[in-house]
Enzyme design. Structure first.
Site, PDB file in Angstrom:
ATOM      1  N   GLU A 227       0.918  -1.219   0.012  1.00  0.00           N
ATOM      2  CA  GLU A 227      -0.018   0.110  -0.022  1.00  0.00           C
ATOM      3  C   GLU A 227       0.883   1.292   0.094  1.00  0.00           C
ATOM      4  O   GLU A 227       1.983   1.279   0.631  1.00  0.00           O
ATOM      5  CB  GLU A 227      -0.713  -0.068   1.406  1.00  0.00           C
ATOM      6  CG  GLU A 227      -1.686  -1.394   1.447  1.00  0.00           C
ATOM      7  CD  GLU A 227      -2.592  -1.520   2.735  1.00  0.00           C
ATOM      8  OE1 GLU A 227      -2.850  -0.464   3.226  1.00  0.00           O
ATOM      9  OE2 GLU A 227      -2.641  -2.696   2.926  1.00  0.00           O
ATOM     10  N   GLU A 338      -9.792   5.685   2.780  1.00  0.00           N
ATOM     11  CA  GLU A 338     -10.060   4.936   4.070  1.00  0.00           C
ATOM     12  C   GLU A 338     -10.004   5.849   5.375  1.00  0.00           C
ATOM     13  O   GLU A 338      -9.148   6.729   5.420  1.00  0.00           O
ATOM     14  CB  GLU A 338      -9.143   3.896   4.383  1.00  0.00           C
ATOM     15  CG  GLU A 338      -9.425   3.092   5.680  1.00  0.00           C
ATOM     16  CD  GLU A 338      -8.336   1.891   5.772  1.00  0.00           C
ATOM     17  OE1 GLU A 338      -8.007   1.322   4.673  1.00  0.00           O
ATOM     18  OE2 GLU A 338      -7.897   1.483   6.572  1.00  0.00           O
TER      19      GLU A 338
END
Ligand code: NAG
Ligand code: NAG
Length: 423
Positions: A227, A338
């Site tokens: 990520e 997120e």
């Protein structure tokens, strides 16, 4: 006589009682002091492990200390499998053609008048060649974590799971997403240009991030994930600044992996960009817009996963052996935002995602990902096929995709969290 005897006996008992009472007090405070000093020692040991000896130290205006650490002394080499690893100073292949440090394609050069994004600490110095800049971990950074062990790590089940088998699980974790994704093929990398904002965080234990995910395996126990993107995380960094970050795990966030260089794994080769350092400037509503490009790809020769920031900075690589599924290829790519909602009883946080505005508002107001692409098995950048979208509660945070000549495949995403439609 008898009375005196009695009271003497009593006095004796009282003395004995007081004695034991004091003894227990002393031992209690010793135990407390011992556990405090044990914790202090644990924190100090962890700091000694994380913070490597610096060749040069740079004080950043945001309070960060950047240590320039010799390449060969970086945290990666604490990993038992990397003891004899020979650092690769450049990838063998690059999805945009054979890698050439001095060549930046004309179409990708920053447009005239647009300020290139940099990191704040650049204002106060540079790291010498042969070193890498590492954001120093301070005692208070570790103390903000729930434990020394959890510092720099994500909690379980943070990854967005489109079409999850158990929808309740998605809400239960408190992590909320607004993403675009592709699956059903073999992927060897991903790219995106990500609009940079500084979303407001309601509570220090929440965060807001915008990133891409390179995923392999199943969402249960063995998920492999790489990520990268930007994040605001008061718990991790002690402020509300927007920071460049990376993350990796090879077992669904359980035992392996961490943010940035906070554990051994990622091998950095770049002397100009520090993981976890503040990005500057950030975009403003109806005003100047800034974005960063991130490219992650698997080098077909060595199998390592490389990361590039902007057009100019190849940061380094995650060695192939860190992973199981990703040692071969990725099975899913996700892009988006997120946040963590820590409000209890079904209430919603006002922590923002992206710019804090919904996709409908468009450019200059809502946050975007543009030119999103995947790397195919021939190491070419390609438009994503069959792009899907996912969000747990579109009334809180939403996502809208589109495509055009300039931006290729893009999407707007984010939202304010708590609002009349998301109580
Ligand atoms: C999460 O909870 C919200 C509010 O209770 C609900 O509207 C939404 O459908 C849930 N999402 C999923 C994926 O279950
Ligand atoms: C971060 O922002 C919140 C409000 O969004 C504020 O309460 C807090 O004081 C800020 N923290 C720091 C370290 O500036």
């Amino acid at each position: 006589m008898g009375d005196v005897h009695f009271s003497r006996e009593r006095a004796g008992k009282v003395v004995v009682l007081i004695f034991f009472w004091m003894l227990s007090l002393i031992s209690l405070s010793c135990a407390a002091r011992l556990s405090v000093s044990r914790q202090k020692l644990q924190v100090q040991n962890h700091l000694n492990r994380l913070n490597k000896p610096a060749v040069k130290t740079i004080q950043s205006p945001d309070g960060d200390i950047i240590d320039c650490v010799h390449l060969a002394r970086q945290p990666a080499f604490d990993h038992p499998f990397l003891k004899d690893h020979k650092i690769q100073m450049r990838p063998s292949y690059h999805p945009e053609g054979l890698f050439d440090e001095n060549k930046v394609s004309d179409t990708e050069k920053p447009k005239k008048g647009s300020n290139p994004i940099t990191q704040l600490w650049h204002m106060n110095g540079k790291c010498p060649e042969g070193t890498i800049p590492i954001r120093r971990t301070k005692e208070e950074d570790v103390l903000r974590a729930s434990s020394v062990k959890s510092y720099g790590r994500k909690k379980h089940r943070a990854t967005p799971q489109p079409r999850s088998a158990d929808p309740d699980l998605i809400n239960e974790s408190g992590h909320q997403h607004a993403i675009a994704y592709v699956e059903g093929d073999k992927y060897y990398g991903a790219k995106a240009t990500i609009n940079v904002w500084e979303p407001k965080i309601q509570q220090p234990n929440e965060f807001s991030l915008s990133q891409l995910w390179i995923l392999g395996g199943s969402f249960g126990e063995d998920l492999n994930s790489i990520e990268a993107g930007w994040q605001v995380s008061p718990d991790l960094y002690g402020d509300n600044n927007t920071r460049l970050f990376t993350y990796w795990t090879s077992d669904a966030y359980q035992a392996t992996g961490c943010y940035n260089l906070l554990c051994s794994g990622f091998i950095q080769i770049n002397s100009e960009i520090a993981m976890g350092a503040s990005i500057s400037p950030v975009s403003a509503y109806r005003n100047s817009q800034y974005d960063i490009s991130i490219l992650v790809w698997k080098d077909p020769k060595e199998g390592h996963w490389w990361m590039q920031f902007g057009n100019d900075y190849v940061l380094g690589y995650w060695p192939s052996f860190l992973f199981s599924y990703l040692a071969d290829s990725a099975s899913m790519i996700e892009w988006g935002g997120e946040v963590v909602n820590s409000e209890p009883d079904g209430r919603h946080t006002s922590t923002q995602m992206g710019s804090g505005r919904f996709p409908e508002e468009g450019f200059g107001k809502s946050s975007y990902f543009r030119n999103i692409q995947v790397v195919d098995d021939s190491n070419n950048l390609k438009a994503p096929k069959g792009l899907g979208t996912f969000t747990e509660q579109s009334n809180c945070y939403d996502v809208q995709t589109g495509s055009n000549g300039d931006w290729g495949h893009y999407f707007y995403y984010g939202g304010p969290g708590k609002n009349p439609n998301c109580p």
